[in-house]
Design an enzyme around this catalytic site. Structure first.
Site, PDB file in Angstrom:
ATOM      1  N   GLU A  53      34.814  12.357  -2.366  1.00 57.86           N
ATOM      2  CA  GLU A  53      34.489  13.685  -1.861  1.00 57.86           C
ATOM      3  C   GLU A  53      34.145  13.644  -0.370  1.00 57.86           C
ATOM      4  O   GLU A  53      34.480  14.557   0.381  1.00 57.86           O
ATOM      5  CB  GLU A  53      33.323  14.284  -2.659  1.00 57.86           C
ATOM      6  CG  GLU A  53      33.686  14.656  -4.077  1.00 57.86           C
ATOM      7  CD  GLU A  53      34.810  15.678  -4.152  1.00 57.86           C
ATOM      8  OE1 GLU A  53      34.709  16.730  -3.486  1.00 57.86           O
ATOM      9  OE2 GLU A  53      35.800  15.424  -4.862  1.00 57.86           O
TER      10      GLU A  53
ATOM     11  N   ASP B 289      32.493   8.150  -0.311  1.00 56.80           N
ATOM     12  CA  ASP B 289      33.180   8.253  -1.590  1.00 56.80           C
ATOM     13  C   ASP B 289      34.368   9.194  -1.439  1.00 56.80           C
ATOM     14  O   ASP B 289      34.689   9.633  -0.333  1.00 56.80           O
ATOM     15  CB  ASP B 289      32.229   8.729  -2.698  1.00 56.80           C
ATOM     16  CG  ASP B 289      31.627  10.099  -2.403  1.00 56.80           C
ATOM     17  OD1 ASP B 289      31.983  10.720  -1.382  1.00 56.80           O
ATOM     18  OD2 ASP B 289      30.782  10.550  -3.200  1.00 56.80           O
TER      19      ASP B 289
ATOM     20  N   TYR C 258      23.160   5.121  -1.093  1.00 51.74           N
ATOM     21  CA  TYR C 258      23.950   6.244  -1.589  1.00 51.74           C
ATOM     22  C   TYR C 258      23.931   6.299  -3.111  1.00 51.74           C
ATOM     23  O   TYR C 258      24.053   5.271  -3.786  1.00 51.74           O
ATOM     24  CB  TYR C 258      25.386   6.127  -1.087  1.00 51.74           C
ATOM     25  CG  TYR C 258      26.199   7.369  -1.320  1.00 51.74           C
ATOM     26  CD1 TYR C 258      25.765   8.599  -0.836  1.00 51.74           C
ATOM     27  CD2 TYR C 258      27.387   7.316  -2.038  1.00 51.74           C
ATOM     28  CE1 TYR C 258      26.510   9.744  -1.038  1.00 51.74           C
ATOM     29  CE2 TYR C 258      28.137   8.454  -2.233  1.00 51.74           C
ATOM     30  CZ  TYR C 258      27.694   9.667  -1.742  1.00 51.74           C
ATOM     31  OH  TYR C 258      28.428  10.810  -1.952  1.00 51.74           O
TER      32      TYR C 258
ATOM     33  N   ASP D 204      29.977  11.187   3.494  1.00 50.04           N
ATOM     34  CA  ASP D 204      29.584  10.215   2.471  1.00 50.04           C
ATOM     35  C   ASP D 204      30.699   9.227   2.135  1.00 50.04           C
ATOM     36  O   ASP D 204      31.889   9.562   2.230  1.00 50.04           O
ATOM     37  CB  ASP D 204      29.150  10.943   1.193  1.00 50.04           C
ATOM     38  CG  ASP D 204      27.808  11.647   1.367  1.00 50.04           C
ATOM     39  OD1 ASP D 204      27.062  11.272   2.280  1.00 50.04           O
ATOM     40  OD2 ASP D 204      27.509  12.572   0.581  1.00 50.04           O
TER      41      ASP D 204
ATOM     42  N   HIS E 200      30.786   1.279  -5.042  1.00 51.27           N
ATOM     43  CA  HIS E 200      29.982   0.879  -3.899  1.00 51.27           C
ATOM     44  C   HIS E 200      28.760   0.101  -4.366  1.00 51.27           C
ATOM     45  O   HIS E 200      28.604  -0.209  -5.539  1.00 51.27           O
ATOM     46  CB  HIS E 200      29.549   2.128  -3.122  1.00 51.27           C
ATOM     47  CG  HIS E 200      30.699   2.977  -2.699  1.00 51.27           C
ATOM     48  ND1 HIS E 200      31.629   2.571  -1.779  1.00 51.27           N
ATOM     49  CD2 HIS E 200      31.072   4.223  -3.098  1.00 51.27           C
ATOM     50  CE1 HIS E 200      32.532   3.520  -1.617  1.00 51.27           C
ATOM     51  NE2 HIS E 200      32.224   4.534  -2.401  1.00 51.27           N
TER      52      HIS E 200
ATOM     53  N   ARG F 232      25.824   8.078  -5.371  1.00 46.78           N
ATOM     54  CA  ARG F 232      27.023   8.298  -6.192  1.00 46.78           C
ATOM     55  C   ARG F 232      27.842   7.013  -6.164  1.00 46.78           C
ATOM     56  O   ARG F 232      28.605   6.767  -5.237  1.00 46.78           O
ATOM     57  CB  ARG F 232      27.834   9.487  -5.672  1.00 46.78           C
ATOM     58  CG  ARG F 232      27.125  10.810  -5.881  1.00 46.78           C
ATOM     59  CD  ARG F 232      27.990  12.000  -5.498  1.00 46.78           C
ATOM     60  NE  ARG F 232      27.291  13.251  -5.741  1.00 46.78           N
ATOM     61  CZ  ARG F 232      26.486  13.863  -4.871  1.00 46.78           C
ATOM     62  NH1 ARG F 232      26.297  13.303  -3.686  1.00 46.78           N
ATOM     63  NH2 ARG F 232      25.872  14.982  -5.176  1.00 46.78           N
TER      64      ARG F 232
ATOM     65  N   GLU G 167      27.473  15.798   6.346  1.00 47.10           N
ATOM     66  CA  GLU G 167      27.396  16.924   5.419  1.00 47.10           C
ATOM     67  C   GLU G 167      26.163  17.797   5.609  1.00 47.10           C
ATOM     68  O   GLU G 167      26.249  19.023   5.603  1.00 47.10           O
ATOM     69  CB  GLU G 167      27.415  16.441   3.959  1.00 47.10           C
ATOM     70  CG  GLU G 167      28.690  15.758   3.545  1.00 47.10           C
ATOM     71  CD  GLU G 167      28.597  14.267   3.730  1.00 47.10           C
ATOM     72  OE1 GLU G 167      27.824  13.827   4.591  1.00 47.10           O
ATOM     73  OE2 GLU G 167      29.307  13.537   3.015  1.00 47.10           O
TER      74      GLU G 167
END
Length: 860
Positions: free
Chosen positions: A84, A82, A293, A80, A340, A295, A7
């Site tokens: 998204e 997740d 991470y 990432d 996670h 989130r 990203e």
């Protein structure tokens, strides 16, 4: 060549360093495309077909990725870990497929921390894209689009002044509005407490009266001064002896490591960070390889991290602080697919990282993670009960002592506020035995009043949303920011206040779309979406079930006349707008003419209350003044200007309330600042007289003026400006203060910024330069800067919708173009008018008019 897509450029730079030769790592700068902000992007009648559009500022980025893909043998999607992140990878793959440049070999890798070991290990365990997560993304995106783009046109036509509504944001707004209602209907109750100060063995302590005349006292039992003074006199005159001493050992266990939600809550309590700022700083720490991470719904740490934490504990503390076995925590997240590892440091050997806000947030994360693996705290709670000779009156003292701090030596969770009536147990009581008669030093009877429920802070609102199962922690920051950006709420002293527009929108939704702002319905939708990501439900079936009821309901409301909507809201909000009067008078009788009836009306710029005798009676008041008698709203006369004799009127405009002197083109107008006392004729005339000339600058001789502009109050001198803190300073600042403020502003102004200008928004540190990214209002339009490079926003980009990824992209692309560093080119000066006799230039052929663009309905 192997092409890796991530990203952010900071993440790309680090990963490329760890992978070495043979790999090319490029950043997508977040999502590369989205649903176009227009009708028809999601088509329910075509099996929920979706159109995707490339972001305007991602053209060059996608071109670079496409060019690299042509030369690559293998594509590694490393976004990432997740939903998204999965969606970003899917978009990249779909776009490269569409352009026919997709490498033959495509793999997906994920890692929870940007460290060499985790990245190299992840590269050895590639997988395919997770279709369940992609379906969950598609379902959420389509659902939010359909909710926003179906409901927003209804709002525009039936509720003037409303901007938009969102599936989760509307429910969060309802929580804030309902708390406001609770505060408004709250009626304080008086109560008293009787507390005696006693002494035993040279140590003073406090005891509270808990039984009086044989009756156990609750918080409201002593309801007035008379009974409180009688109880005080009794305690003063009686002899109290110790009857019971109860000592009870207790244990407090540590808290689990941070999840996204608990990190946002603690950062708000202890550091004063907003949810969005917390996530920006955490993102920077993650991309620097300092934390895992950020989130996540998970509370468990990797076994190797647990071992590292236990080693760090044994190095810093004695063996008593390390439990025999590692602690394991169970996640409460409903969606195991997205749960996670918890947020933790990547290296427990480093107890510091960075500076400023990064260092403060890292310290919080480090201590919480370390404390989660430490021994429990041993606490001894003591309760002492004293009675008089009759046994009908009882005093009680409570205290505690920490025998062994355990994890409390490192970390203790913050609290939003102390509960009303809660005893303070932090004091230490002296040693006492049954039969002791402590010396009485004094008795006090104190008056109290019950307090209304507190307004939500970011921490308490995030906690409440999570308790209700509404939204997902990773989206809370964005949801709350939308409420602020659209002026549905405001924050004062870190508490949410519902604005007029937010209150009216909530009333409309509760009256006409009650099911879709119900907490149970929204939480139920989250469970269904979780089932999609877990592979337990089909995403199109979930959408179809929602659309089957929502579309007919929207059509039904759209068919209603605006007057019908206003009448329904007038009835729905009757208790709020027209509360009972103390004297029993009719609250709807017009206070100006005494004959007309007050009711809710809809105007071009929002709702207001007006008299039924209009136009003979022009009494109005703002919607946000329940039961108020002050004139205002759309058309309220404040009086006549003694100089001109013209009437001064308060009006409601598209950009807020304003005052007007006179009529027609010659009328003078001035906006009404929010920080002035109640508006009257004197204040109105002062505002209309701006700018105020303070005097001539002692060095240049040119005038210094004070006024109020688009971005607030300011000083001006020779094209340079200095920001003032309040409207009052516009009228109070003298020459010496003005000269000093202008000088300070000139010395502290950043490149390309107005002197003293405040940023419109602060995004956090730039991942490469380290400078703070700010959105500024420049002379030639809004722009972003990291202190070194300035980049103008595209003309079609609204400043309030700018994301941090877009800001970074603009700055990087501007910097890559060369040494101009984002300097703006001033618009060309207009040519001086030709002298008489000079040849006139040929008239230009008028350009063809463009068809007006359709109004866009913003999705959540």
């Amino acid at each position: 060549m192997q092409l890796v897509i991530v990203e952010s450029p900071a993440k790309a730079k680090t990963i490329e360093k760890y992978l070495g030769k043979g790999y090319k790592v490029l950043a997508s700068y977040g999502h590369i495309r989205d649903l176009p902000a227009k009708d028809g992007s999601v088509r329910p009648d075509e099996d929920f077909a979706m159109d995707w559009e490339l972001y305007g500022d991602k053209q060059s980025r996608v071109r670079e990725i496409s060019d690299a893909a042509k030369l690559a043998d293998r594509l590694i999607l490393a976004t990432d870990p997740d939903r998204e992140g999965e969606a970003i990878s899917w978009h990249v793959k779909e776009l490269l497929t569409k352009r026919r440049v997709l490498p033959k070999e495509v793999e997906r890798v994920t890692f929870n921390a940007i460290t060499k070991d985790t990245i190299l290990a992840a590269m050895k365990q590639p997988r395919e894209l997770d279709q369940d997560l992609i379906d969950a993304y598609l379902a959420r995106r389509a659902l939010d689009y359909l909710f926003g783009f179906t409901l927003s046109p209804v709002l525009w036509r039936k509720l003037p002044g409303a901007k938009s509504a969102g599936r989760v944001q509307s429910v969060a707004l309802r929580l804030i509005v309902e708390r406001e209602r609770e505060i408004e209907v709250f009626r304080a109750q008086e109560y008293w407490s009787v507390v005696a100060t006693m002494e035993q063995g040279g140590t003073e302590f406090s005891v509270r009266l808990v039984r009086f005349e044989g009756e156990k006292l609750d918080r409201l039992s002593l309801g007035d001064e008379g009974i409180a003074l009688r109880a005080k006199a009794l305690v003063e005159g009686a002899v109290f002896r110790v009857e019971e001493v109860e000592t009870k050992p207790t244990r407090r266990n540590p808290y689990p490591p941070f999840t996204t939600s608990t990190l946002q809550q603690e950062a708000a309590r202890k550091l004063g960070f907003s949810a969005s700022h917390t996530m920006r700083v955490a993102q920077t720490l993650y991309e620097a390889g300092a934390i895992t991470y950020m989130r996540t719904d998970g509370v468990q740490m990797d076994p190797s991290a647990i071992s590292a934490a236990r080693l760090a504990i044994s190095d810093r503390y004695s063996g008593h602080y390390l439990p025999e076995k590692p602690r394991h925590y169970e996640t409460k997240a409903k969606n195991a697919q997205e749960a996670h590892e918890a947020i933790r440091p990547t290296d427990f050997g480093k107890d510091r990282h960075g500076s400023g806000d990064e260092a403060r947030l890292y310290d919080l994360i480090y201590k919480r993670a370390m404390a989660s693996q430490m021994a429990s705290a041993n606490i001894e709670r003591t309760t002492v009960t004293l009675r008089d000779g009759t046994g009908k009156h009882e005093l009680r003292a409570t205290g505690q002592v920490i025998k062994f701090p355990g994890f409390l030596a490192v970390y203790e969770e913050g609290r939003d506020q102390k509960q009303e009536g809660e005893d303070d147990e932090s004091g230490l009581l002296p040693a006492m035995n049954k039969g002791d008669c402590p010396a009485k030093k004094g008795v006090d009877a104190a008056q109290h009043f019950t307090q209304p429920p507190p307004r939500y802070s970011e921490a308490s609102l995030v906690k409440r949303l999570e308790e209700l199962g509404i939204g997902r922690p990773s989206t809370y920051a964005a949801t709350l920011q939308v409420l602020k950006d659209r002026n549905y709420v405001r924050t004062e002293k870190n508490r949410f206040f519902a604005e007029e527009s937010g209150r009216l929108l909530t009333a409309f939704l509760e009256r006409f779309f009650d099911r879709y702002v119900a907490y149970e319905f929204t939480a139920g939708m989250e469970e269904e979406l979780d089932d999609v990501s877990g592979g337990r439900a089909a995403w199109k079936e979930v959408l179809a079930e929602f659309w089957r009821d929502f579309k007919p309901k929207s059509d039904e409301v759209m068919e209603r006349k605006p007057s019908e909507v206003t009448e329904a809201l007038d009835e729905f909000l009757s208790d709020y707008l027209f509360p009972p009067q103390a004297d029993g008078a009719d609250p709807r009788v017009c206070p100006k003419c005494g004959e007309g009836r007050l009711s809710l009306r809809g105007g071009r710029f929002g709702a207001f209350v007006a008299c039924s005798n209009y136009p003979e009676c022009k009494y109005t008041r703002k919607f946000a003044q329940p039961g108020g008698s002050a004139e205002g709203g759309e058309d309220g006369a404040l009086g006549k200007d003694p100089v001109s004799g013209l009437e001064v009127v308060r009006r409601a405009g598209r950009f807020g309330p304003y005052i007007q002197l006179g009529d027609g083109k010659e009328a003078k107008r001035a906006s009404i600042p929010k920080d002035i006392p109640e508006l009257d004729l004197e204040w109105a005339l002062k505002l209309l007289a701006l700018p105020r000339e303070i005097g001539a600058h002692p060095e240049t001789g040119n005038p210094i003026t004070a006024s109020i502009g688009r971005y607030g109050p300011y000083l001006a001198h020779d094209g340079k400006y200095a920001k003032l803190r309040s409207t009052a300073e516009v009228f109070e600042t003298g020459m010496n203060a003005a000269v000093a403020k202008l000088a300070d502003a000139a010395n502290g102004a950043g490149r390309g910024a107005r002197a003293g200008a405040e940023p419109l928004k602060v995004f956090g540190a730039h991942p490469t330069s380290g400078g703070e990214i700010k959105l500024m209002a420049g002379r030639y339009g809004p722009y972003v800067t990291d202190g070194t490079t300035n980049a103008t926003l595209p003309r079609d980009k609204q400043p309030e919708s700018l994301t941090v990824e877009e800001a970074i992209t603009l700055i990087d692309e501007r910097a890559a173009k060369g040494p101009a560093k984002g300097k703006r080119k001033a618009p060309a000066k207009k040519a001086a008018p030709k002298k008489d006799g000079a040849k006139k230039p040929a008239a230009k052929k008028p350009a063809a008019k463009k068809a007006p663009a359709k109004k866009k309905a913003p999705a959540e």
